[in-house]
Scaffold this active site. Structure first.
Site, PDB file in Angstrom:
ATOM      1  N   GLU A 206     -68.495 -16.344 -29.156  1.00 50.30           N
ATOM      2  CA  GLU A 206     -69.139 -17.468 -29.834  1.00 50.30           C
ATOM      3  C   GLU A 206     -69.535 -18.661 -28.960  1.00 50.30           C
ATOM      4  O   GLU A 206     -69.029 -19.774 -29.154  1.00 50.30           O
ATOM      5  CB  GLU A 206     -68.254 -17.930 -30.995  1.00 50.30           C
ATOM      6  CG  GLU A 206     -68.104 -16.851 -32.056  1.00 50.30           C
ATOM      7  CD  GLU A 206     -67.506 -17.362 -33.362  1.00 50.30           C
ATOM      8  OE1 GLU A 206     -67.026 -18.515 -33.402  1.00 50.30           O
ATOM      9  OE2 GLU A 206     -67.511 -16.594 -34.335  1.00 50.30           O
ATOM     10  N   GLU A 294     -66.705  -9.832 -34.855  1.00 53.16           N
ATOM     11  CA  GLU A 294     -65.918 -10.707 -35.735  1.00 53.16           C
ATOM     12  C   GLU A 294     -66.711 -10.996 -37.000  1.00 53.16           C
ATOM     13  O   GLU A 294     -67.902 -11.290 -36.950  1.00 53.16           O
ATOM     14  CB  GLU A 294     -65.573 -12.020 -35.031  1.00 53.16           C
ATOM     15  CG  GLU A 294     -64.723 -12.966 -35.894  1.00 53.16           C
ATOM     16  CD  GLU A 294     -64.441 -14.282 -35.193  1.00 53.16           C
ATOM     17  OE1 GLU A 294     -64.100 -14.252 -33.987  1.00 53.16           O
ATOM     18  OE2 GLU A 294     -64.568 -15.342 -35.842  1.00 53.16           O
TER      19      GLU A 294
END
Length: 511
Positions: A206, A294
């Site tokens: 991320e 995720e």
């Protein structure tokens, strides 16, 4: 006196030799192969005792008809594949931060999740910053987190599971902030696990805070060669900007001259909807492979209400595209995305009542990859002698009373597997359609009627409608055209019913 001394020395030698033998046995069992990768792949599979009662051990052995382990992985086009070029799908869970919830990384928990939840991958989230983050901690704390990774990697190898070592960028935003630490970490860790076929590397979770794809790409082009110095073929997952949503930026300027690279897409169903799926579709059409390393059911904060309907749409999409996925997070943290209820202190052997709403959904949708083939492999593997104990039925046996195979000139619907989920019978089917016409079809419709009412649990590579005892399947955009005499074999589904259903009629129309 001399005799006593002789026998004492001999006893010491025998004890020492026994210790060395046992250590050697343990060394081989955890998967460290001293460079002999094929020997590890060809090892005898031992049944691992499930944590808990003898009854639970027998139940686990009963469902493990397929371990969900496919040997060394490779990336070909947009697909994750086994060594033989068959698409595979990994499905599993991610830990929370190793520094904060270390208790869930234990051998018993990994074995339990594999055998009872039926997952085949676990992601180990090593936060880089924040309280307890790897890059801002003392040497002793960093070693402790590396020891947890070692437990996770070896437990996964013991249980025929894959493991993702996740360099969990978050507060630092730009992976280049601690690129020196990243180089040292991946050099050390890839050297240590270079002979483990089950390890994947996620090199930057991320990227965010205005970080551009050019920043991420530059970082990746530094870190990937560090890993390749030790491990030439492990799958490496590269994060994308805006918390792994901007896969289109990676598609516009992909990493070149590297094999076995995938790009991370993350979503939270309460926040991310069809627009992000469309963006990912365009990225795949541009040629990049996607791994959902995720996701959650709630909003992007990890909290808020779960959007189960949207989560189901995401699950259908991932199955349709054979995309591997990992659900966040294995902990009892008091937040919606945690899989374990906040009141539960167990670190393994969880019962249904110990799971949160997210955990219950996970068990129903992500679990179950063990005990049945990955959807993309049904046609290839279930037709081979290696993947089934029974031989292919003869023509006279097809359409017989057991209803496991229904076949006519252009449609074959075959029962691939069956298991009991405790309250109903679950049955998986693979479909092969062959165009009998003299020209390429532009579409098709398959109708399947069973001998009883069924409900659709899972499906892939088609659009499904169900009514009582009948399922109707129409194609996706990518498998609607079938050339004359050619077949498609990537369609499949799982149904629940009161008993094992029999296929009593199949009808296919071609346009």
């Amino acid at each position: 006196m001399k005799h006593k001394f002789f026998w004492a020395v001999l006893a010491v030698i025998l004890v020492f030799a026994g210790v060395l033998f046992l250590q050697g046995e343990e060394f081989s069992r955890v998967g460290e192969k001293s460079g002999d990768k094929q020997a590890y792949l060809d090892r005898d599979t031992e049944s691992t005792e499930t944590p808990g009662t003898e009854e639970s051990t027998q139940e686990a052995e009963a469902v493990r008809t397929d371990s969900g382990y496919y040997g060394p992985l490779q990336v070909n086009g947009t697909k994750l594949m086994d060594a033989d070029g068959n698409p595979v799908q990994l499905r599993g869970v991610s830990t929370h931060g190793l520094a904060w919830y270390p208790e869930y990384v234990n051998e018993q928990a990994v074995a339990y999740m594999h055998q009872k939840w039926g997952i085949n991958v676990i992601r180990l989230a090593l936060y880089t910053t924040g309280s307890g983050g790897y890059c801002v901690s003392e040497d002793g704390s960093r070693q402790y987190m590396e020891d947890l990774i070692d437990i996770g990697v070896k437990a996964a190898a013991e249980n025929d599971m894959y493991v993702i070592i996740d360099w969990h960028i978050l507060e630092d935003g730009n992976p280049n902030t601690y690129i020196g630490r990243a180089k040292d970490f991946f050099a050390k860790i890839s050297e240590k696990y270079k002979d483990y076929e089950n390890v994947l590397y996620e090199i930057c979770n991320e990227p965010n805070g205005g970080t551009q794809w050019s920043d991420v790409k530059s970082y990746a082009e530094t870190i990937i060669p560090v890993i390749r110095e030790n491990d030439s073929d492990a799958v490496i997952i590269v994060g994308t900007p805006t918390w792994c949503q901007d896969v289109d930026q990676a598609a516009a300027d992909p990493i070149t001259d590297q094999d076995n690279i995938m790009y991370a897409l993350h979503f939270y169903a309460g926040t991310h909807k069809e627009e992000l799926r469309n963006r990912a579709d365009q990225a795949m059409k541009a040629g990049i492979p996607i791994f959902v390393s995720e996701f959650g059911l709630c909003d992007a904060s990890g909290n808020g209400a779960n959007d189960l309907d949207e989560a189901d749409r995401w699950m259908d999409w991932m199955n349709d595209h054979q995309i591997s996925c990992v659900q966040w997070n294995l902990s009892n943290k008091d937040e919606t995305s945690a899989l374990i209820d906040s009141s539960c202190t167990k670190t393994t052997d969880w019962k249904d009542e110990d799971l949160s709403e997210s955990g219950t959904w996970m068990k129903e949708h992500i679990g179950g990859i063990v005990g049945r083939r990955a959807s993309a492999q049904n046609a290839e593997h279930t037709d081979s002698k290696e993947s089934q104990e029974t031989t292919e039925p003869s023509d006279s046996e097809k359409n017989d009373a057991d209803g496991t195979v229904s076949e006519d000139s252009d449609a074959k619907v075959e029962q691939v597997n069956n298991w009991d989920n405790g309250s109903a019978s679950c049955t998986q089917y693979g479909v092969v359609l062959t165009n009998p016409k003299e020209k390429t079809s532009t579409s098709w419709t398959l109708t399947i009627r069973f001998d009883q009412k069924v409900s659709l649990q899972n499906s892939w590579c088609g659009k499904y409608a169900i009514s009582d005892d009948t399922i109707t399947i129409t194609p996706e955009d990518y498998n609607n055209a079938v050339a004359s005499g050619k077949s498609i074999d990537n369609v499949g589904f799982i149904v629940e019913s009161a008993a094992i259903p029999k296929v009593v009629e199949t009808t296919v129309t071609w346009e």
